[in-house]
Design a protein around this motif. Structure first.
Motif, PDB file in Angstrom:
ATOM      1  N   ILE A 103      50.769  44.545  44.091  1.00 56.15           N
ATOM      2  CA  ILE A 103      51.430  43.900  45.355  1.00 56.15           C
ATOM      3  C   ILE A 103      51.326  42.489  45.195  1.00 56.15           C
ATOM      4  O   ILE A 103      50.046  42.012  44.866  1.00 56.15           O
ATOM      5  CB  ILE A 103      50.797  44.343  46.477  1.00 56.15           C
ATOM      6  N   GLY A 104      52.475  41.798  45.243  1.00 49.37           N
ATOM      7  CA  GLY A 104      52.467  40.338  44.898  1.00 49.37           C
ATOM      8  C   GLY A 104      53.251  39.632  46.054  1.00 49.37           C
ATOM      9  O   GLY A 104      53.712  39.840  46.746  1.00 49.37           O
ATOM     10  N   PHE A 105      52.723  38.195  45.886  1.00 48.14           N
ATOM     11  CA  PHE A 105      53.066  37.284  47.023  1.00 48.14           C
ATOM     12  C   PHE A 105      53.794  36.162  46.152  1.00 48.14           C
ATOM     13  O   PHE A 105      53.112  35.389  45.382  1.00 48.14           O
ATOM     14  CB  PHE A 105      51.978  37.075  47.698  1.00 48.14           C
ATOM     15  N   ALA A 126      35.196  34.965  53.113  1.00 46.38           N
ATOM     16  CA  ALA A 126      35.368  33.491  53.106  1.00 46.38           C
ATOM     17  C   ALA A 126      35.601  32.996  51.735  1.00 46.38           C
ATOM     18  O   ALA A 126      36.439  32.084  51.417  1.00 46.38           O
ATOM     19  CB  ALA A 126      34.126  32.842  53.934  1.00 46.38           C
ATOM     20  N   VAL A 127      34.722  33.374  50.826  1.00 44.81           N
ATOM     21  CA  VAL A 127      34.639  32.972  49.429  1.00 44.81           C
ATOM     22  C   VAL A 127      35.966  33.609  48.923  1.00 44.81           C
ATOM     23  O   VAL A 127      36.775  32.700  47.824  1.00 44.81           O
ATOM     24  CB  VAL A 127      33.494  33.304  48.472  1.00 44.81           C
ATOM     25  N   LEU A 128      36.396  34.721  49.224  1.00 35.64           N
ATOM     26  CA  LEU A 128      37.542  35.316  48.617  1.00 35.64           C
ATOM     27  C   LEU A 128      38.949  34.605  49.098  1.00 35.64           C
ATOM     28  O   LEU A 128      39.854  34.309  48.347  1.00 35.64           O
ATOM     29  CB  LEU A 128      37.647  36.826  48.993  1.00 35.64           C
ATOM     30  N   GLU A 129      38.687  34.190  50.099  1.00 35.03           N
ATOM     31  CA  GLU A 129      39.887  33.265  50.762  1.00 35.03           C
ATOM     32  C   GLU A 129      40.009  31.948  50.186  1.00 35.03           C
ATOM     33  O   GLU A 129      40.994  31.665  49.913  1.00 35.03           O
ATOM     34  CB  GLU A 129      39.855  32.975  52.401  1.00 35.03           C
ATOM     35  N   ALA A 130      38.813  31.338  49.780  1.00 40.99           N
ATOM     36  CA  ALA A 130      38.993  30.199  48.984  1.00 40.99           C
ATOM     37  C   ALA A 130      39.528  30.418  47.533  1.00 40.99           C
ATOM     38  O   ALA A 130      40.099  29.413  47.291  1.00 40.99           O
ATOM     39  CB  ALA A 130      37.333  29.464  48.927  1.00 40.99           C
ATOM     40  N   LYS A 167      42.524  28.521  45.878  1.00 34.93           N
ATOM     41  CA  LYS A 167      42.550  27.632  44.944  1.00 34.93           C
ATOM     42  C   LYS A 167      43.618  28.156  43.766  1.00 34.93           C
ATOM     43  O   LYS A 167      44.480  27.396  43.060  1.00 34.93           O
ATOM     44  CB  LYS A 167      41.126  27.853  44.108  1.00 34.93           C
ATOM     45  N   SER A 168      43.734  29.424  43.755  1.00 35.63           N
ATOM     46  CA  SER A 168      44.668  29.911  42.771  1.00 35.63           C
ATOM     47  C   SER A 168      46.156  29.640  42.965  1.00 35.63           C
ATOM     48  O   SER A 168      46.912  29.313  42.091  1.00 35.63           O
ATOM     49  CB  SER A 168      44.508  31.549  42.696  1.00 35.63           C
ATOM     50  N   LEU A 169      46.516  29.857  44.590  1.00 40.17           N
ATOM     51  CA  LEU A 169      47.626  29.205  45.031  1.00 40.17           C
ATOM     52  C   LEU A 169      47.884  27.824  44.478  1.00 40.17           C
ATOM     53  O   LEU A 169      48.984  27.476  43.880  1.00 40.17           O
ATOM     54  CB  LEU A 169      48.095  29.564  46.267  1.00 40.17           C
ATOM     55  N   MET A 205      46.583  37.761  51.885  1.00 36.40           N
ATOM     56  CA  MET A 205      47.403  37.141  50.893  1.00 36.40           C
ATOM     57  C   MET A 205      48.749  36.545  51.379  1.00 36.40           C
ATOM     58  O   MET A 205      49.220  35.675  51.074  1.00 36.40           O
ATOM     59  CB  MET A 205      47.646  38.002  49.630  1.00 36.40           C
ATOM     60  N   ALA A 206      49.229  37.401  52.408  1.00 32.67           N
ATOM     61  CA  ALA A 206      50.438  37.079  53.163  1.00 32.67           C
ATOM     62  C   ALA A 206      50.166  35.771  54.062  1.00 32.67           C
ATOM     63  O   ALA A 206      51.075  34.933  53.720  1.00 32.67           O
ATOM     64  CB  ALA A 206      51.086  38.255  53.889  1.00 32.67           C
ATOM     65  N   ARG A 207      49.094  35.894  54.623  1.00 29.07           N
ATOM     66  CA  ARG A 207      48.805  34.660  55.354  1.00 29.07           C
ATOM     67  C   ARG A 207      48.689  33.415  54.558  1.00 29.07           C
ATOM     68  O   ARG A 207      49.374  32.373  54.968  1.00 29.07           O
ATOM     69  CB  ARG A 207      47.558  34.828  56.267  1.00 29.07           C
ATOM     70  N   LEU A 208      47.896  33.411  53.856  1.00 29.04           N
ATOM     71  CA  LEU A 208      47.431  32.446  52.731  1.00 29.04           C
ATOM     72  C   LEU A 208      48.658  31.897  51.979  1.00 29.04           C
ATOM     73  O   LEU A 208      49.002  30.638  51.929  1.00 29.04           O
ATOM     74  CB  LEU A 208      46.376  32.553  51.856  1.00 29.04           C
ATOM     75  N   SER A 209      49.711  32.566  51.372  1.00 34.70           N
ATOM     76  CA  SER A 209      50.633  32.495  50.479  1.00 34.70           C
ATOM     77  C   SER A 209      51.989  31.973  51.410  1.00 34.70           C
ATOM     78  O   SER A 209      52.751  31.365  51.051  1.00 34.70           O
ATOM     79  CB  SER A 209      51.061  33.428  49.727  1.00 34.70           C
TER      80      SER A 209
END
Length: 138
Positions: A54-56, A119-123, A127-129, A38-42
């Motif tokens: 734990i939030g981002f 990979a699906v979780l990452e997608a 999408k949520s971001l 989540m840190a990497r994606l956000s």
């Protein structure tokens, strides 16, 4: 309700120390993996929200009722029984390829990361971001 009345607010608790205390050990390991993802994606650092989320990132919301406050854009909680993901803007069809999960109102529950397609979780996180960026531009 005024802003200061919200129960889930950002705290100064150290995220790594919190994760190091999570049990069972498998949930702790999964929590560290999800936090890094989540840190990497956000592009945002992990912060504690309330005692266990734990939030981002963050956004400010205001409802028609007058209630307002701040919350993390995405987040998760490594609870004893399962990981709870706080992701917005997901359709049931988005979740089909994920693997073993259950869904509650506004939450996604996963018992173990090795039961899902990362990979699906990452997608889904991406999408949520994007959804949050559309609702609450930075």
């Amino acid at each position: 309700m005024r802003t200061g009345d919200n129960k889930t607010t950002e705290t100064a608790v150290d995220v790594a120390a919190y994760l190091d205390g999570v049990e069972p050990a498998e949930r702790q390991a999964d929590g560290h993996i999800v936090a890094a993802l989540m840190a990497r994606l956000s592009g945002e650092p992990a912060r504690m929200w309330g005692p266990s989320i734990i939030g981002f990132g963050r956004y400010h919301y205001r409802y028609d009722s007058g209630r307002e406050g701040d919350m993390c854009r995405i987040g998760f909680s490594p609870r004893k029984a399962e990981l709870v993901f706080y992701l917005a803007g997901l359709d049931d069809a988005d979740l089909v390829p994920l693997g073993k999960y259950r869904r509650g109102k506004g939450c996604l529950y996963v018992k173990r990361l090795d039961n899902i397609d990362m990979a699906v979780l990452e997608a889904l996180i991406g999408k949520s971001l994007a959804h949050m960026d559309g609702l609450y531009p930075r």
